[in-house]
Motif scaffolding. Structure first.
Motif, PDB file in Angstrom:
ATOM      1  N   SER A 217      -9.582 -55.541  -2.108  1.00 29.09           N
ATOM      2  CA  SER A 217      -8.531 -55.855  -3.082  1.00 29.09           C
ATOM      3  C   SER A 217      -7.355 -54.891  -2.963  1.00 29.09           C
ATOM      4  O   SER A 217      -6.191 -55.286  -3.102  1.00 29.09           O
ATOM      5  N   ALA A 218      -7.660 -53.625  -2.710  1.00 26.69           N
ATOM      6  CA  ALA A 218      -6.599 -52.635  -2.541  1.00 26.69           C
ATOM      7  C   ALA A 218      -5.782 -52.923  -1.285  1.00 26.69           C
ATOM      8  O   ALA A 218      -4.545 -52.825  -1.297  1.00 26.69           O
ATOM      9  N   ILE A 219      -6.445 -53.306  -0.205  1.00 28.84           N
ATOM     10  CA  ILE A 219      -5.722 -53.652   1.023  1.00 28.84           C
ATOM     11  C   ILE A 219      -4.806 -54.845   0.785  1.00 28.84           C
ATOM     12  O   ILE A 219      -3.629 -54.836   1.159  1.00 28.84           O
ATOM     13  N   ALA A 220      -5.341 -55.894   0.144  1.00 27.63           N
ATOM     14  CA  ALA A 220      -4.534 -57.078  -0.152  1.00 27.63           C
ATOM     15  C   ALA A 220      -3.339 -56.708  -1.026  1.00 27.63           C
ATOM     16  O   ALA A 220      -2.222 -57.207  -0.826  1.00 27.63           O
ATOM     17  N   SER A 221      -3.559 -55.808  -1.986  1.00 31.13           N
ATOM     18  CA  SER A 221      -2.471 -55.391  -2.881  1.00 31.13           C
ATOM     19  C   SER A 221      -1.378 -54.649  -2.133  1.00 31.13           C
ATOM     20  O   SER A 221      -0.182 -54.923  -2.318  1.00 31.13           O
ATOM     21  N   PHE A 222      -1.773 -53.702  -1.286  1.00 31.27           N
ATOM     22  CA  PHE A 222      -0.763 -52.935  -0.541  1.00 31.27           C
ATOM     23  C   PHE A 222      -0.034 -53.814   0.475  1.00 31.27           C
ATOM     24  O   PHE A 222       1.177 -53.647   0.690  1.00 31.27           O
ATOM     25  N   MET A 223      -0.737 -54.764   1.091  1.00 33.30           N
ATOM     26  CA  MET A 223      -0.051 -55.676   2.007  1.00 33.30           C
ATOM     27  C   MET A 223       0.923 -56.570   1.238  1.00 33.30           C
ATOM     28  O   MET A 223       2.035 -56.842   1.708  1.00 33.30           O
ATOM     29  N   ALA A 224       0.530 -57.018   0.039  1.00 34.19           N
ATOM     30  CA  ALA A 224       1.434 -57.813  -0.792  1.00 34.19           C
ATOM     31  C   ALA A 224       2.667 -57.011  -1.182  1.00 34.19           C
ATOM     32  O   ALA A 224       3.763 -57.569  -1.341  1.00 34.19           O
ATOM     33  N   ARG A 225       2.494 -55.714  -1.331  1.00 32.13           N
ATOM     34  CA  ARG A 225       3.613 -54.831  -1.687  1.00 32.13           C
ATOM     35  C   ARG A 225       4.539 -54.569  -0.496  1.00 32.13           C
ATOM     36  O   ARG A 225       5.591 -53.950  -0.657  1.00 32.13           O
ATOM     37  N   GLY A 226       4.133 -54.989   0.702  1.00 29.96           N
ATOM     38  CA  GLY A 226       5.011 -54.879   1.860  1.00 29.96           C
ATOM     39  C   GLY A 226       4.559 -53.924   2.946  1.00 29.96           C
ATOM     40  O   GLY A 226       5.247 -53.781   3.961  1.00 29.96           O
ATOM     41  N   GLU A 227       3.419 -53.264   2.760  1.00 30.44           N
ATOM     42  CA  GLU A 227       2.924 -52.348   3.788  1.00 30.44           C
ATOM     43  C   GLU A 227       2.372 -53.142   4.970  1.00 30.44           C
ATOM     44  O   GLU A 227       1.791 -54.221   4.801  1.00 30.44           O
ATOM     45  N   ASP A 228       2.540 -52.599   6.193  1.00 25.45           N
ATOM     46  CA  ASP A 228       1.891 -53.239   7.323  1.00 25.45           C
ATOM     47  C   ASP A 228       0.387 -52.972   7.246  1.00 25.45           C
ATOM     48  O   ASP A 228      -0.079 -52.137   6.461  1.00 25.45           O
ATOM     49  N   MET A 229      -0.378 -53.700   8.030  1.00 23.39           N
ATOM     50  CA  MET A 229      -1.824 -53.645   7.874  1.00 23.39           C
ATOM     51  C   MET A 229      -2.416 -52.242   8.063  1.00 23.39           C
ATOM     52  O   MET A 229      -3.199 -51.789   7.207  1.00 23.39           O
ATOM     53  N   PRO A 230      -2.097 -51.516   9.131  1.00 25.65           N
ATOM     54  CA  PRO A 230      -2.691 -50.178   9.274  1.00 25.65           C
ATOM     55  C   PRO A 230      -2.369 -49.244   8.113  1.00 25.65           C
ATOM     56  O   PRO A 230      -3.240 -48.494   7.643  1.00 25.65           O
TER      57      PRO A 230
END
Length: 271
Positions: A217-230
Motif C-alpha cells: 500500500s505504501a508503494i502504491a501511495s508513493f507511486m501515485a504521488r509521482g515517485e518512480d518505482m525504485p
C-alpha cells in the motif's frame, strides 16, 4: 483541486492490522485518499485466521467499477483474492478501466501461517491477474510458489524473480524477510533488466501482522504521488521500518500484533 486517490482491492481483517484496514491506514498516513473494494470478510485476530467468507464476484466488480468510474484513482493495490471467481471478476473489470499503476501483493499465506488463497485459484491468478501487474510484491514463500524454486540464497532469489518476470508482470519485488540474518534484503527486478537492492536492519518484534499489506500500500501511495518505482519502494521500505520500530513493544492481542501505521501521519495532499 483534487486528492491523490488510491484504490485497495483486498479482504477485511476483523482485528484491524492487515488487509483493507492496514491499507487504508497506510494510504491515509501517507497523504493519499483511500478508496476500497472488499473481496472477502475474514474471521481473525492476532492469533490467526478462523474463517473466510468471500464477497460475491459481481459485488466485488461493482465496487471496483463504482470507484474507477467516479473517483478515478491514480493507482490500484490488490491484496487478498482467494478464489477463482473473484480473480476473474477483478481482472475483467480492471481490463476495462486499465489503471496506470497496479501493485499486486499475492497474499497466499498469513503471518500466522494460515493459507489464504485456494489452490485452484493460483493458476487463474498467474494467467489473468499477474500479467497486469506494474509491480508484484511476494515474500519468499510466495515467490517460491510462483516460481517453483526453493529460495535459500540470494542467487535463488534472482532465479525465482526471472521466472516470475517471464510470466508477464512489469516488475517484481521479492521481500527477503523470511531469510535468516541480521539484515533484511529485498530486491526489485524490473523487466528492462534493472535490479535494485534494499537493505534494512532486522527489527526484533512479534508485531509483524500486516507488514506485506502495509508495504504494498505504501508503494502504491508513493507511486501515485509521482515517485518512480525504485524510489517509491525505497520510501515505502523506510515508512514500514519506522512503523515497525514505533509499534515493536506495544501489546495488541496475544499473537502477532500490528505495526504503528499512524506514527507520523501526513495531511491529505491536494493537487
Amino acid at each position: 483541486m483534487k486528492y491523490i486517490a488510491v484504490l485497495t482491492i483486498a479482504g477485511s481483517d476483523s482485528c484491524g492490522g492487515a488487509g483493507v484496514q492496514a491499507d487504508i491506514k497506510t494510504m491515509s498516513a501517507l497523504g493519499v485518499y483511500a478508496a476500497s473494494a472488499i473481496t472477502s470478510i475474514t474471521v481473525q485476530n492476532t492469533m490467526g485466521v478462523k474463517a473466510i467468507q468471500s464477497i460475491k464476484p459481481d459485488i466485488v466488480s461493482g465496487q471496483i467499477k463504482a470507484v474507477m468510474d467516479d473517483i478515478k484513482p491514480e493507482a490500484v493495490k490488490i491484496g487478498m483474492v482467494n478464489d477463482v471467481a473473484t480473480i476473474k471478476s477483478i481482472a475483467n473489470t480492471l481490463q476495462e478501466s486499465k489503471p496506470g499503476i497496479m501493485v499486486i501483493d499475492p497474499v497466499m499465506v498469513s503471518t500466522s501461517g494460515s493459507m489464504l488463497m485456494q489452490p485452484e485459484a493460483l493458476d487463474i491468478f498467474c494467467r489473468m491477474l499477474l500479467p497486469m501487474a506494474t509491480l508484484l510484491t511476494p515474500n519468499v514463500p510466495e515467490a517460491e510458489v510462483l516460481s517453483n524454486i526453493k529460495i535459500n540464497s540470494m542467487d535463488d532469489m534472482d532465479r525465482a524473480a526471472h521466472n516470475i518476470l517471464d510470466m508477464g508482470c512489469k516488475a517484481v519485488l521479492i521481500k527477503g524477510g523470511h531469510l535468516e540474518g541480521n539484515k533484511k534484503i529485498d530486491r526489485l527486478y524490473i523487466n528492462n533488466g534493472e535490479t535494485h537492492q534494499y537493505v534494512h536492519e532486522t527489527i526484533h518484534t512479534r508485531n509483524t501482522h500486516g507488514t506485506g499489506c502495509t508495504l504494498s500500500s505504501a508503494i502504491a501511495s508513493f507511486m501515485a504521488r509521482g515517485e518512480d518505482m525504485p524510489q517509491a519502494v525505497a520510501k515505502a521500505k523506510t515508512y514500514l521500518s519506522m512503523a515497525l520500530v514505533a509499534g515493536k513493544d506495544v501489546n495488541i492481542g496475544e499473537g502477532h500484533g500490528p505495526v504503528d501505521h499512524l506514527f507520523n501521519p501526513e495531511k491529505l495532499i491536494i493537487r
